[in-house]
Design a protein around this motif. Structure first.
Motif, PDB file in Angstrom:
ATOM      1  N   ASP A   6      82.211  46.421  52.427  1.00 13.40           N
ATOM      2  CA  ASP A   6      83.052  47.603  52.357  1.00 13.40           C
ATOM      3  C   ASP A   6      82.466  48.566  51.307  1.00 13.40           C
ATOM      4  O   ASP A   6      83.079  49.764  51.090  1.00 13.40           O
ATOM      5  CB  ASP A   6      84.450  47.538  52.385  1.00 13.40           C
ATOM      6  CG  ASP A   6      84.864  46.952  51.047  1.00 13.40           C
ATOM      7  OD1 ASP A   6      84.006  46.548  50.181  1.00 13.40           O
ATOM      8  OD2 ASP A   6      86.134  46.613  50.791  1.00 13.40           O
ATOM      9  N   GLY A   7      81.309  48.123  50.631  1.00  9.26           N
ATOM     10  CA  GLY A   7      80.911  48.931  49.499  1.00  9.26           C
ATOM     11  C   GLY A   7      81.606  48.929  48.253  1.00  9.26           C
ATOM     12  O   GLY A   7      80.960  49.313  47.203  1.00  9.26           O
ATOM     13  N   GLU A   8      82.680  48.030  48.360  1.00 13.17           N
ATOM     14  CA  GLU A   8      83.543  47.767  46.968  1.00 13.17           C
ATOM     15  C   GLU A   8      83.514  46.411  46.728  1.00 13.17           C
ATOM     16  O   GLU A   8      84.197  46.244  45.659  1.00 13.17           O
ATOM     17  CB  GLU A   8      84.810  48.439  47.128  1.00 13.17           C
ATOM     18  CG  GLU A   8      84.972  49.866  47.325  1.00 13.17           C
ATOM     19  CD  GLU A   8      86.227  50.337  47.480  1.00 13.17           C
ATOM     20  OE1 GLU A   8      87.268  49.709  47.001  1.00 13.17           O
ATOM     21  OE2 GLU A   8      86.582  51.539  48.023  1.00 13.17           O
ATOM     22  N   ASN A   9      83.009  45.495  47.315  1.00 13.55           N
ATOM     23  CA  ASN A   9      83.125  44.065  47.122  1.00 13.55           C
ATOM     24  C   ASN A   9      81.441  43.496  46.833  1.00 13.55           C
ATOM     25  O   ASN A   9      80.562  44.249  47.460  1.00 13.55           O
ATOM     26  CB  ASN A   9      83.658  43.211  48.453  1.00 13.55           C
ATOM     27  CG  ASN A   9      85.026  43.520  48.653  1.00 13.55           C
ATOM     28  OD1 ASN A   9      85.724  43.862  47.628  1.00 13.55           O
ATOM     29  ND2 ASN A   9      85.300  43.730  49.885  1.00 13.55           N
ATOM     30  N   ASP A  10      81.635  42.488  46.110  1.00 11.73           N
ATOM     31  CA  ASP A  10      80.283  41.594  45.586  1.00 11.73           C
ATOM     32  C   ASP A  10      80.550  40.303  46.393  1.00 11.73           C
ATOM     33  O   ASP A  10      81.714  40.116  46.344  1.00 11.73           O
ATOM     34  CB  ASP A  10      80.080  41.508  44.408  1.00 11.73           C
ATOM     35  CG  ASP A  10      79.636  42.772  43.408  1.00 11.73           C
ATOM     36  OD1 ASP A  10      79.037  43.450  44.084  1.00 11.73           O
ATOM     37  OD2 ASP A  10      80.028  42.928  42.490  1.00 11.73           O
TER      38      ASP A  10
ATOM     39  N   LEU B  24      80.847  38.226  57.701  1.00  6.35           N
ATOM     40  CA  LEU B  24      80.500  38.983  56.438  1.00  6.35           C
ATOM     41  C   LEU B  24      80.460  40.659  56.558  1.00  6.35           C
ATOM     42  O   LEU B  24      80.718  41.227  55.657  1.00  6.35           O
ATOM     43  CB  LEU B  24      78.979  38.642  56.157  1.00  6.35           C
ATOM     44  CG  LEU B  24      78.691  37.157  55.733  1.00  6.35           C
ATOM     45  CD1 LEU B  24      77.184  36.896  55.276  1.00  6.35           C
ATOM     46  CD2 LEU B  24      79.639  36.969  54.242  1.00  6.35           C
ATOM     47  N   VAL B  25      80.193  41.063  57.535  1.00  8.45           N
ATOM     48  CA  VAL B  25      80.242  42.356  57.890  1.00  8.45           C
ATOM     49  C   VAL B  25      81.737  42.953  57.860  1.00  8.45           C
ATOM     50  O   VAL B  25      81.730  43.964  57.126  1.00  8.45           O
ATOM     51  CB  VAL B  25      79.840  42.698  59.579  1.00  8.45           C
ATOM     52  CG1 VAL B  25      80.005  44.092  59.727  1.00  8.45           C
ATOM     53  CG2 VAL B  25      78.294  42.369  59.733  1.00  8.45           C
ATOM     54  N   LYS B  26      82.568  42.409  58.082  1.00  9.06           N
ATOM     55  CA  LYS B  26      83.997  42.710  57.867  1.00  9.06           C
ATOM     56  C   LYS B  26      84.146  42.849  56.296  1.00  9.06           C
ATOM     57  O   LYS B  26      85.151  43.568  55.981  1.00  9.06           O
ATOM     58  CB  LYS B  26      84.928  41.678  58.517  1.00  9.06           C
ATOM     59  CG  LYS B  26      84.770  41.747  59.896  1.00  9.06           C
ATOM     60  CD  LYS B  26      85.925  40.727  60.573  1.00  9.06           C
ATOM     61  CE  LYS B  26      85.626  40.656  62.118  1.00  9.06           C
ATOM     62  NZ  LYS B  26      86.677  39.503  62.684  1.00  9.06           N
TER      63      LYS B  26
ATOM     64  N   VAL C 100      82.564  33.672  48.262  1.00 11.13           N
ATOM     65  CA  VAL C 100      83.501  34.242  47.275  1.00 11.13           C
ATOM     66  C   VAL C 100      83.229  35.675  47.280  1.00 11.13           C
ATOM     67  O   VAL C 100      82.093  36.263  47.463  1.00 11.13           O
ATOM     68  CB  VAL C 100      83.255  33.842  46.059  1.00 11.13           C
ATOM     69  CG1 VAL C 100      84.444  34.376  44.936  1.00 11.13           C
ATOM     70  CG2 VAL C 100      83.358  32.222  45.915  1.00 11.13           C
ATOM     71  N   VAL C 101      84.444  36.357  47.612  1.00  9.26           N
ATOM     72  CA  VAL C 101      84.360  38.071  47.423  1.00  9.26           C
ATOM     73  C   VAL C 101      85.215  38.562  46.318  1.00  9.26           C
ATOM     74  O   VAL C 101      86.360  37.930  46.077  1.00  9.26           O
ATOM     75  CB  VAL C 101      85.048  38.482  48.881  1.00  9.26           C
ATOM     76  CG1 VAL C 101      85.107  40.094  48.668  1.00  9.26           C
ATOM     77  CG2 VAL C 101      84.310  38.027  50.004  1.00  9.26           C
ATOM     78  N   LYS C 102      84.307  39.350  45.470  1.00 12.95           N
ATOM     79  CA  LYS C 102      85.106  39.659  44.250  1.00 12.95           C
ATOM     80  C   LYS C 102      85.032  41.407  44.277  1.00 12.95           C
ATOM     81  O   LYS C 102      83.986  41.868  44.827  1.00 12.95           O
ATOM     82  CB  LYS C 102      84.117  39.423  43.096  1.00 12.95           C
ATOM     83  CG  LYS C 102      84.591  37.824  42.617  1.00 12.95           C
ATOM     84  CD  LYS C 102      83.775  37.531  41.480  1.00 12.95           C
ATOM     85  CE  LYS C 102      83.835  36.104  41.282  1.00 12.95           C
ATOM     86  NZ  LYS C 102      83.485  35.718  40.130  1.00 12.95           N
ATOM     87  N   LYS C 103      86.078  41.917  44.113  1.00 13.67           N
ATOM     88  CA  LYS C 103      86.165  43.408  44.176  1.00 13.67           C
ATOM     89  C   LYS C 103      85.393  43.921  43.017  1.00 13.67           C
ATOM     90  O   LYS C 103      85.396  43.362  41.731  1.00 13.67           O
ATOM     91  CB  LYS C 103      87.713  43.661  43.775  1.00 13.67           C
ATOM     92  CG  LYS C 103      87.984  45.335  44.166  1.00 13.67           C
ATOM     93  CD  LYS C 103      87.924  45.383  45.387  1.00 13.67           C
ATOM     94  CE  LYS C 103      88.880  46.658  45.896  1.00 13.67           C
ATOM     95  NZ  LYS C 103      88.630  46.968  47.417  1.00 13.67           N
ATOM     96  N   ARG C 104      84.611  44.945  43.099  1.00 11.30           N
ATOM     97  CA  ARG C 104      83.611  45.687  42.085  1.00 11.30           C
ATOM     98  C   ARG C 104      84.606  46.201  41.019  1.00 11.30           C
ATOM     99  O   ARG C 104      85.611  47.031  41.650  1.00 11.30           O
ATOM    100  CB  ARG C 104      82.613  46.609  42.353  1.00 11.30           C
ATOM    101  CG  ARG C 104      81.510  45.819  43.304  1.00 11.30           C
ATOM    102  CD  ARG C 104      80.375  46.753  43.417  1.00 11.30           C
ATOM    103  NE  ARG C 104      79.477  46.231  44.189  1.00 11.30           N
ATOM    104  CZ  ARG C 104      78.720  46.704  45.417  1.00 11.30           C
ATOM    105  NH1 ARG C 104      79.130  47.990  45.729  1.00 11.30           N
ATOM    106  NH2 ARG C 104      77.904  46.139  45.920  1.00 11.30           N
TER     107      ARG C 104
END
Length: 65
Positions: A26-30, A21-23, A60-64
């Protein structure tokens, strides 16, 4: 409201967030998923409860936008 404590409740050799999860943080993903959390503080109205993330599934990773 939950907050991950990576400073106040840190232990040598132990991460309060799983490395995979740390990887992705990046501040731009939810990040959405099923998380198993361990509280460090008691739940109180209008106060963030500090905890660690023990494990995560169905991520699930989504770009903000």
């Amino acid at each position: 409201m939950l907050g991950v404590s990576d400073q106040r409740f840190s232990l040598p050799g132990y991460r309060n967030i799983p490395e995979d999860l740390v990887k992705r943080l990046d501040g731009e993903n939810d990040i959405y998923g099923d998380f198993l959390v361990c509280p460090f503080t008691r739940a109180r109205p209008r106060e963030m409860q500090l905890m660690c993330i023990e494990s995560a599934k169905n991520i699930v990773v989504k770009k903000r936008e």
